[in-house]
Design a protein around this motif. Structure first.
Motif: not given
Length: 241
Positions: A161-173
């Motif tokens: 929320p401060e840097t807008f870097l992608p720190v997590r992702d969630r998906s099914e694979y």
């Protein structure tokens, strides 16, 4: 390999105010449009750990749709896979060659898009991403982007929320679709972001099976080379050894 070692996301959003959109903030955080678009090719040296092994990987990719990754135990190559102008192949330790499955090929292509293209370029690749609802995880409220890839694959990206870097992702694979096609619900956590030649790279990625809590893969980027020169034919499907 996970689809994606650097995860550079994309979306199309209509501008509704003079405030920067979530896309704008994310692209800026990753280095900006010009820097991201300048990455035409990449070579990464990786340290990869899973519950039963630790290996070294060399990932190489070039726009628009060529890549290969070679896996080593010590000095011995034990596995390779790649895309030869979009056609998937895999080579085993004994030198035998097979085409990758359709899902395996799509996973390699998604990973290539994540590693070589900026967020603002994804619409041109046929992917659609929309701004999701903020989501709270462990007391942190994350802005989110919901991906719908051109092949139907879905993923949610959580931005710091401060840097807008992608720190997590969630998906099914399936982590390794041509070894075990069973799909699991995964979260990949990224940290140790480092700017290299104007582009941000998460030097550490941990993938967790959210159903069990087990860390199923840890990938550390050991070195990054942007726009290297490749040997002729490096991405071509090998001949039988």
């Amino acid at each position: 390999m996970k689809q994606s070692i650097l995860a550079l996301a994309g979306l199309t959003l209509a501008a509704c105010s003079n405030e920067p959109s979530l896309l704008d903030r994310h692209v800026t955080a990753m280095g900006g449009e010009a820097a991201l678009e300048s990455v035409n090719a990449i070579r990464l040296e990786l340290d990869i750990t899973e519950p039963t092994f630790n290996v070294r990987g060399v990932y190489q990719a070039e726009r628009p749709d060529s890549m290969r990754v070679d896996i080593y135990v010590g000095e011995n190559r034990v596995f390779s896979e790649g895309l030869d102008d979009g056609a998937g192949w895999q080579m085993f330790a004994d030198g035998s060659i097979e085409a990758t499955s359709p899902e395996g090929t799509l996973a390699l292509l998604r990973g290539l898009h994540g590693n070589l293209y900026g967020a603002h370029e994804y619409a041109a690749l046929g992917h659609t991403i929309t701004e999701g609802e903020p989501a709270e995880i462990d007391g942190v409220v994350y802005p989110t982007l919901d991906f719908l890839m051109s092949d139907g694959f879905e993923e949610r990206l959580y931005l710091d929320p401060e840097t807008f870097l992608p720190v997590r992702d969630r998906s099914e694979y399936a982590l390794h679709p041509d070894v075990n096609p069973d799909q699991e619900f995964h979260e990949t956590r990224r940290s140790e972001f480092t700017m290299i030649e104007g582009v941000m790279f998460p030097m550490l990625q941990e993938t967790v099976d959210l159903r069990t809590g087990e860390v199923v893969q840890t990938v550390r980027i050991v070195s990054v080379e942007i726009n290297p020169e490749f040997e002729p034919g490096v991405f071509a499907m090998p001949s039988e050894e």
